[in-house]
Design a protein around this motif. Structure first.
Motif, PDB file in Angstrom:
ATOM      1  N   ASN A 207       0.795  -1.225   0.000  1.00 49.29           N
ATOM      2  CA  ASN A 207       0.000   0.000   0.000  1.00 49.29           C
ATOM      3  C   ASN A 207       0.833   1.284   0.000  1.00 49.29           C
ATOM      4  OD1 ASN A 207       0.996  -0.224   2.594  1.00 49.29           O
ATOM      5  ND2 ASN A 207      -0.970  -0.789   3.498  1.00 49.29           N
ATOM      6  N   TRP A 208       2.141   1.223   0.224  1.00 52.42           N
ATOM      7  CA  TRP A 208       2.959   2.435   0.389  1.00 52.42           C
ATOM      8  C   TRP A 208       3.622   2.847  -0.932  1.00 52.42           C
ATOM      9  CZ3 TRP A 208       8.118   0.567   0.004  1.00 52.42           C
ATOM     10  CH2 TRP A 208       8.295  -0.787   0.310  1.00 52.42           C
ATOM     11  N   TYR A 209       2.814   2.947  -1.982  1.00 55.11           N
ATOM     12  CA  TYR A 209       3.310   3.097  -3.351  1.00 55.11           C
ATOM     13  C   TYR A 209       4.131   4.364  -3.577  1.00 55.11           C
ATOM     14  CZ  TYR A 209      -0.726   6.233  -3.840  1.00 55.11           C
ATOM     15  OH  TYR A 209      -1.640   7.250  -3.665  1.00 55.11           O
ATOM     16  N   GLU A 210       3.930   5.408  -2.784  1.00 49.64           N
ATOM     17  CA  GLU A 210       4.709   6.637  -2.964  1.00 49.64           C
ATOM     18  C   GLU A 210       6.215   6.404  -2.777  1.00 49.64           C
ATOM     19  OE1 GLU A 210       4.064   9.607  -3.955  1.00 49.64           O
ATOM     20  OE2 GLU A 210       1.951  10.052  -3.642  1.00 49.64           O
ATOM     21  N   HIS A 211       6.575   5.402  -2.008  1.00 51.34           N
ATOM     22  CA  HIS A 211       7.978   5.212  -1.618  1.00 51.34           C
ATOM     23  C   HIS A 211       8.596   3.953  -2.232  1.00 51.34           C
ATOM     24  CE1 HIS A 211       6.402   7.405   2.208  1.00 51.34           C
ATOM     25  NE2 HIS A 211       6.645   8.254   1.219  1.00 51.34           N
ATOM     26  N   PHE A 212       7.898   3.320  -3.141  1.00 47.31           N
ATOM     27  CA  PHE A 212       8.359   2.042  -3.680  1.00 47.31           C
ATOM     28  C   PHE A 212       9.787   2.096  -4.205  1.00 47.31           C
ATOM     29  CE2 PHE A 212       4.053  -0.086  -4.947  1.00 47.31           C
ATOM     30  CZ  PHE A 212       3.798  -0.336  -3.620  1.00 47.31           C
ATOM     31  N   GLN A 213      10.065   3.101  -5.036  1.00 43.44           N
ATOM     32  CA  GLN A 213      11.336   3.107  -5.749  1.00 43.44           C
ATOM     33  C   GLN A 213      12.535   3.116  -4.804  1.00 43.44           C
ATOM     34  OE1 GLN A 213       8.897   5.329  -6.094  1.00 43.44           O
ATOM     35  NE2 GLN A 213       9.635   7.358  -5.500  1.00 43.44           N
ATOM     36  N   GLY A 214      12.375   3.732  -3.635  1.00 43.20           N
ATOM     37  CA  GLY A 214      13.487   3.796  -2.689  1.00 43.20           C
ATOM     38  C   GLY A 214      13.866   2.458  -2.111  1.00 43.20           C
ATOM     39  N   LEU A 215      12.957   1.465  -2.226  1.00 41.43           N
ATOM     40  CA  LEU A 215      13.211   0.124  -1.707  1.00 41.43           C
ATOM     41  C   LEU A 215      13.325  -0.911  -2.826  1.00 41.43           C
ATOM     42  CD1 LEU A 215      13.247  -0.037   1.472  1.00 41.43           C
ATOM     43  CD2 LEU A 215      11.826   1.827   0.627  1.00 41.43           C
ATOM     44  N   GLY A 216      13.375  -0.456  -4.071  1.00 43.74           N
ATOM     45  CA  GLY A 216      13.552  -1.380  -5.186  1.00 43.74           C
ATOM     46  C   GLY A 216      12.273  -1.927  -5.771  1.00 43.74           C
ATOM     47  N   TYR A 374       5.932   6.936 -13.190  1.00 45.44           N
ATOM     48  CA  TYR A 374       6.666   5.860 -12.523  1.00 45.44           C
ATOM     49  C   TYR A 374       7.802   6.445 -11.679  1.00 45.44           C
ATOM     50  CZ  TYR A 374       4.344   2.719 -15.855  1.00 45.44           C
ATOM     51  OH  TYR A 374       3.415   2.017 -16.581  1.00 45.44           O
ATOM     52  N   GLN A 375       8.048   5.803 -10.540  1.00 42.54           N
ATOM     53  CA  GLN A 375       9.171   6.134  -9.641  1.00 42.54           C
ATOM     54  C   GLN A 375       9.106   7.588  -9.160  1.00 42.54           C
ATOM     55  OE1 GLN A 375       9.754   3.234  -9.691  1.00 42.54           O
ATOM     56  NE2 GLN A 375      10.478   2.355 -11.597  1.00 42.54           N
ATOM     57  N   SER A 376       7.902   8.117  -8.986  1.00 40.02           N
ATOM     58  CA  SER A 376       7.776   9.513  -8.566  1.00 40.02           C
ATOM     59  C   SER A 376       7.289   9.612  -7.126  1.00 40.02           C
ATOM     60  CB  SER A 376       6.792  10.258  -9.479  1.00 40.02           C
ATOM     61  OG  SER A 376       5.478   9.728  -9.343  1.00 40.02           O
ATOM     62  N   SER A 377       7.655  10.705  -6.490  1.00 43.95           N
ATOM     63  CA  SER A 377       7.132  11.052  -5.170  1.00 43.95           C
ATOM     64  C   SER A 377       6.944  12.561  -5.129  1.00 43.95           C
ATOM     65  CB  SER A 377       8.093  10.624  -4.049  1.00 43.95           C
ATOM     66  OG  SER A 377       8.141   9.221  -3.929  1.00 43.95           O
TER      67      SER A 377
END
Length: 641
Positions: A207-216, A374-377
């Motif tokens: 559910n924490w999609y805003e921060h996905f990219q930081g964790l791969g 994609y990969q945005s916050s």
């Protein structure tokens, strides 16, 4: 003899020694709840419970309890979690038991390495032992199932010396995205398909999609590389949990992931954790299905099958008939002759049965086109706050090239071409609504060529709101029944008469633009000044919220007047849902272009309370329909034109 035949033969031989089942341990038999007409329901079984269910007596007892409370079509049988493997024999036994009951089976794996002190532990993918364990878990599940879902731990938090060395000069985000794309390819997809060419590998995103990219976690390449994706719609409690996810996200994340992987988003996933009251649990299930998820997965088997009563929490509205009328359901349950209390399984079953009476009448969801690359916050989870104040949002990773109205938050700044795309939309006559966060982010990237709006860096506490478009006096928007709590807003400088403040905030004789408008080419550009704390949107007076809705969603076929924490869901077949997350009965006015509303599923008709003439913006004439929404409830309608 193939592996499956060998394993099954061993199981049949071993099953002779399993203990006999004592019929007296069953709950009083009840009719199994009817199959849902408009979606599938699944239950996820964690590996610890899988191993217990391999015992036939335990399986029969727990299955009877679960099946007496809700219908489910499918189970996900987990093969691995937190360094624990199920055996081949255990997986085949549990799979066979469910098949005997007519329940479809799929596999599950959780690629997690335990945790400590409340923090989750992930594999260190620079360690050969962890890479080998990942592949072993994947191969185990793929041997036994033609569909395997990854629970939401396919991310990367380790910062070991090996990770630091491998990262080099890259950011942690870049390193982890690169690494997890290779892990997906080499340790998950390739081994799974090598073992079982038919297997469908599904990645469940949390559910924490805003921060996905930081964790791969990769919503771009990996979402397409897997055979399917799945959505974590568990928003839990919006004020007590660490993530503080807003209720609307249970709907909004399905819409976003549907637009990431059209026809490839398998469904939504809700758990019972951190639920202050049982109504909040039901709301998560409803909103997942209102977003038109084809399947919903209940995590997990234990609360769905245990004998204990559901923890209903503090419910000051308990005596009020609501969409989730737990007291009425309790009376029905007792009248049925049940000897065990209603558990979480019955809470799920009751919520799903309620949604099933509505979902079939709904068309395709529609809303304000909004762009999150994609990969945005940026302005994290703001779309969910806006949804919770009554803006229907249709979030997508693709810029809405053809939309007549669009809403762009700070996240859109991740697209290096965003200013040019905004300019193009305005030139074709679109209405573009941007947030103050995006304006600030684009100050040095060409936005001033569109409108010379400049954040001053100052913050102002606003306690008075005035609708003041055009020359002359403004109209106060403050509520008349109380003192307005001051709210902190950023100050934005603009040129008088070049731009117009549709709404001003006023504090100590100082005016701050809260809704700012500028014409550009054939289009109109608006700015919504967001509070420094997005949660303060809920503290805005209802008339101020109405101004926000009029600008951002006025082109939609329906809008509402309501206080905050009332959501509107719209569909392309003239149907709608108004849902309240509030703790008291709430009056709502629905503005719709129609002669009457027909309530779903009752068929009761609702006449308009007042007619509304067509607007200056050439919108169709609308009528006002006055409704009241009980606490934590929804009402669904069809518009008759």
């Amino acid at each position: 003899m193939g592996l499956r035949h060998t394993v099954l033969a061993a199981i049949v031989a071993a099953s002779i020694t399993l203990p006999a089942f004592a019929q007296t341990s069953l709950p009083t038999p009840l009719p199994i709840p009817a199959r849902y007409k408009n979606f599938r329901a699944a239950i996820y079984i964690a590996v610890g419970d899988v191993r217990k269910l391999a015992d036939r007596a335990t399986f029969d007892r727990r299955y009877a309890r679960a099946a007496s409370q809700l219908h489910f079509d499918k189970v996900y049988i987990e093969a691995y979690r937190d360094r624990v493997f199920a055996t081949d024999a255990e997986l085949e036994l549990v799979k066979r038991y469910f098949a005997e009951k007519g329940i479809a089976t799929a596999g599950g794996i959780t690629l997690a390495a335990g945790g400590e002190g409340g923090q989750f532990g992930t594999f260190d993918y620079e360690k050969p032992a962890d890479r080998a364990e990942c592949e072993k878990a994947v191969r185990l599940a793929a041997r036994h199932f033609d569909e395997v879902i990854l629970d939401d731990f396919f991310f990367y938090t380790s910062k070991s010396e090996a990770d630091i060395s491998a990262k080099g000069a890259r950011s942690w985000t870049a390193y982890r995205l690169d690494t997890m794309r290779k892990v997906a390819r080499d340790l998950v997809l390739a081994p799974a398909h090598a073992v079982n060419p038919r297997v469908k590998m599904v990645i469940k995103y949390p559910n924490w999609y805003e921060h996905f990219q930081g964790l791969g976690y990769d919503l771009d390449q990996n979402a397409q590389a897997f055979d399917g994706i799945y959505s974590g719609t568990e928003t839990r409690d919006p004020t007590l949990t660490d993530q503080l996810l807003q209720q609307y996200e249970s709907y909004g994340i399905i819409r976003y992931f549907d637009n990431i992987r059209p026809r490839g988003n398998g469904g939504g996933w809700v758990d019972t954790f951190s639920t202050r009251d049982v109504d909040r649990y039901a709301e998560q299930l409803w909103d997942t299905l209102f977003a038109k998820a084809p399947e919903i997965t209940l995590f997990n088997w234990r609360p769905m099958s245990e004998d204990a009563a559901a923890d209903t929490g503090q419910r000051p509205w308990a005596s009020t008939p609501t969409s989730f009328d737990w007291a009425a359901e309790q009376r029905r349950w007792e009248a049925s002759g049940a000897t065990l209390p209603m558990g979480w399984g019955r809470a799920a079953g009751y919520a799903l049965e309620t949604a099933d009476t509505v979902v079939g009448a709904l068309g395709k969801p529609i809303g304000v086109a909004s762009y999150k690359p994609y990969q945005s916050s940026g302005e994290d989870f703001l779309h969910n706050y806006l949804g919770t104040i009554g803006l229907p949002i249709e979030l997508s990773p693709h810029f809405p090239d053809t939309a007549k109205t669009m809403l762009l938050t700070e996240a859109a700044a991740a697209d290096p071409a965003i200013v040019g795309k905004i300019r193009g939309a305005l030139k074709r006559g679109a209405t573009v609504v941007v947030t103050s966060g995006l304006v600030e982010k684009l100050q040095d990237k060409g936005f001033r060529d569109l409108a010379e709006w400049t954040p001053t860096g100052r913050r102002v506490l606003i306690d008075h709101f005035v609708q003041g478009y055009g020359a002359g006096n403004g109209t106060p928007l403050n509520a008349t029944d109380g003192v307005q709590r001051p709210i902190l807003f950023p100050d934005i400088r603009f040129y008088t008469n070049d731009s117009w403040a549709i709404v001003r905030g006023v504090a100590a004789a100082k005016g701050v633009p809260l809704i700012l408008m500028n014409h550009y080419a054939a289009g109109t550009l608006y700015m919504l000044t967001m509070p420094e704390n997005p949660g303060d949107l809920y503290a805005l007076p209802p008339a101020m919220l109405g101004q926000i809705r009029a600008v951002a969603s006025g082109a939609l076929p329906v809008t509402i007047d309501a206080p905050a924490q009332v959501a509107l869901f719209l569909y392309d077949n003239d149907t709608l849902i108004v849902q309240s997350y509030r703790a008291e009965t709430t009056p709502v006015t629905i503005h719709a272009a129609g002669r009457e509303l027909v309530e779903i599923p009752s068929g009761a008709t609702l006449a308009p309370s007042a007619a509304v003439a067509g607007s200056a913006e050439a919108r169709a004439a609308r009528a006002d329909f006055a409704v009241s929404i009980p606490p934590h409830s929804f009402r669904a309608f069809r518009i008759v034109r």
